[in-house]
Design a protein around this motif. Structure first.
Motif, short mmCIF file in Angstrom:
data_model
loop_
_atom_site.label_atom_id
_atom_site.label_comp_id
_atom_site.label_asym_id
_atom_site.label_seq_id
_atom_site.Cartn_x
_atom_site.Cartn_y
_atom_site.Cartn_z
N PHE A 125 -10.23 127.64 -82.36
CA PHE A 125 -10.35 128.74 -81.51
C PHE A 125 -9.32 129.95 -81.99
CE2 PHE A 125 -9.26 130.85 -77.47
CZ PHE A 125 -10.36 131.53 -77.25
N GLU A 126 -7.98 129.70 -82.28
CA GLU A 126 -7.18 130.86 -82.56
C GLU A 126 -7.26 131.00 -83.85
OE1 GLU A 126 -3.55 128.88 -81.33
OE2 GLU A 126 -3.38 127.74 -82.99
N ASP A 134 -8.68 120.92 -74.78
CA ASP A 134 -7.45 121.54 -75.50
C ASP A 134 -7.46 121.25 -77.28
OD1 ASP A 134 -6.04 122.94 -74.20
OD2 ASP A 134 -4.61 121.33 -73.20
N PRO A 135 -8.12 120.08 -77.81
CA PRO A 135 -8.41 119.82 -79.17
C PRO A 135 -9.02 121.19 -79.75
CG PRO A 135 -8.68 117.86 -78.05
CD PRO A 135 -8.62 119.04 -77.04
N GLN A 138 -0.10 131.42 -77.06
CA GLN A 138 -0.94 130.55 -76.34
C GLN A 138 -0.37 130.28 -74.97
OE1 GLN A 138 -1.32 126.58 -77.91
NE2 GLN A 138 -2.68 125.77 -76.45
N LEU A 139 -1.05 130.50 -74.00
CA LEU A 139 -0.66 130.38 -72.50
C LEU A 139 -0.84 128.94 -71.87
CD1 LEU A 139 -1.64 133.50 -70.71
CD2 LEU A 139 0.01 133.29 -72.16
N ASP A 140 0.04 128.33 -71.13
CA ASP A 140 0.07 126.92 -70.71
C ASP A 140 -1.10 127.12 -69.52
OD1 ASP A 140 0.22 124.32 -70.26
OD2 ASP A 140 2.30 124.52 -69.11
N LEU A 141 -2.14 126.91 -69.85
CA LEU A 141 -3.07 126.91 -68.76
C LEU A 141 -4.37 125.55 -68.64
CD1 LEU A 141 -4.59 130.55 -69.70
CD2 LEU A 141 -2.96 130.00 -67.79
N PHE A 165 -6.66 124.87 -70.93
CA PHE A 165 -7.80 125.19 -71.86
C PHE A 165 -7.47 126.08 -73.18
CE2 PHE A 165 -7.86 128.36 -67.94
CZ PHE A 165 -7.97 129.54 -69.03
N PRO A 166 -8.38 125.94 -74.06
CA PRO A 166 -7.88 126.72 -75.15
C PRO A 166 -8.03 128.29 -74.71
CG PRO A 166 -9.62 125.21 -75.71
CD PRO A 166 -9.54 125.03 -74.27
#
Length: 335
Positions: free
Chosen positions: A246-247, A240-241, A262-265, A267-268
């Protein structure tokens, strides 16, 4: 006898020549209609995006000009709804004789119905709902805030007779719904978005906001075949960091009126809704994002992306579920 037959045939040939001329003219007119069909709607996405860039004091004036170009509205005004139940004119276009600077809400039955029902009320619907007196308005339609509360009302008093039909009412409603969405985004509370780290004025919205806009995009497609696309980017198996970098790479190519979440998955990832945008432009956006990601080897190699398009078989809800299934499958495969 031969002379009479010759004269008869000449008359028939002359008649056929005339008919052929008119058929050619009719075919030419049909070709012109086909060539220009939808040409106005083809600019609608650009004009709606420009509303996001409009100054607040000119916003409703831009909406009225948009309605004039796209739906042939000739005379109209937008009134802000005041706490004292007065309507205060914010913008006007065309003849203002029946659109004074201020109106008591109680004196305009059609506007009152539109505000109470939170939907467009045309003159035909007005009488079906039991109007008690004639009014000069052809269509009244509210603008809603993020809580679906009316904040302003559009009041139309003039448009060509040929344009006053159900399709035009639907188009006006779609335009005003997107304009309402602009109002909502401009007034959005901080709990509805967060700013992108390192890029000024770019926002990452909540899933709720993204889905809300996806539903409106679906409505726009179902009523007027206006396409929209949803592009998903993911880094399954990565930490996630990496999300901020990424975005930043992806959102740098977004335009005014695009919505990212951003979805709660675990991973980025980033889902970007491109309203009123076809698949070709969406693929170009994805290609540019991948090129930007490619500048960072840690971000580029595992990137997964997919373009989802709205069509007649997909509602906004179905498309969202398709995206979630795809994203969860990527996460499960990487795990």
């Amino acid at each position: 006898m031969r002379t009479e037959l010759q004269g008869t045939f000449q008359e028939r040939v002359k008649k056929l020549d005339n008919e052929l001329y008119f058929l050619r003219e009719a075919k030419g007119e049909v070709d012109r209609i086909i060539a220009t069909h939808g040409s106005g709607l083809s600019t609608l996405d650009t004009e709606i995006r420009e509303l996001y860039l409009a100054n607040d004091d000119r916003f409703y004036q831009r909406v009225l000009r948009l309605l004039n170009r796209q739906a042939h509205v000739t005379d109209a005004a937008v009134y802000l709804i005041q706490p004292n139940h007065q309507l205060l004119r914010q913008a006007a276009f065309g003849n203002e004789n029946s659109l004074p600077p201020e109106l008591p809400l109680a004196s305009t039955e059609m506007a009152l119905l539109a505000i109470e029902k939170k939907t467009a009320v045309s003159i035909s619907k007005f009488w079906k709902l039991g109007a008690t007196r004639p009014e000069p308005y052809l269509i009244c339609l509210p603008f809603l805030d993020e809580n679906e509360n009316p904040v302003a009302v559009l009041m139309i008093t003039g448009m060509p007779f040929f344009s006053l039909n159900q399709k035009s009412v639907h188009l006006i409603a779609v335009i005003c719904k997107w304009a309402s969405r602009v109002i909502q985004i401009k007034r959005a509370a901080h709990g509805s978005f967060r700013m992108v780290d390192g890029i000024s004025k770019q926002k990452i919205f909540t899933e709720r906001i993204l889905r809300h806009n996806l539903d409106l995009a679906s409505l726009s497609y179902q009523s007027h075949q206006l396409p929209s696309t949803l592009v998903f980017f993911g880094l399954p198996g990565m930490a996630d960091p990496l999300q901020p970098a990424f975005e930043r790479a992806i959102i740098s190519g977004a335009r005014a009126g695009d919505f990212a979440a951003q979805l709660d998955l675990g991973f980025p990832n980033l889902a970007v809704l491109l309203p009123l945008t076809g698949e070709r432009i969406a693929e170009s956006f994805a290609t540019a994002a991948l090129a930007e990601l490619g500048k960072d080897t840690e971000l580029f190699r595992p990137v997964e992306y997919r373009v989802f398009t709205l069509d007649e078989s997909k509602s906004g809800e179905k498309l969202w579920q398709q995206l979630l299934d795809h994203a969860n499958a990527l996460g499960n495969h990487a795990g």
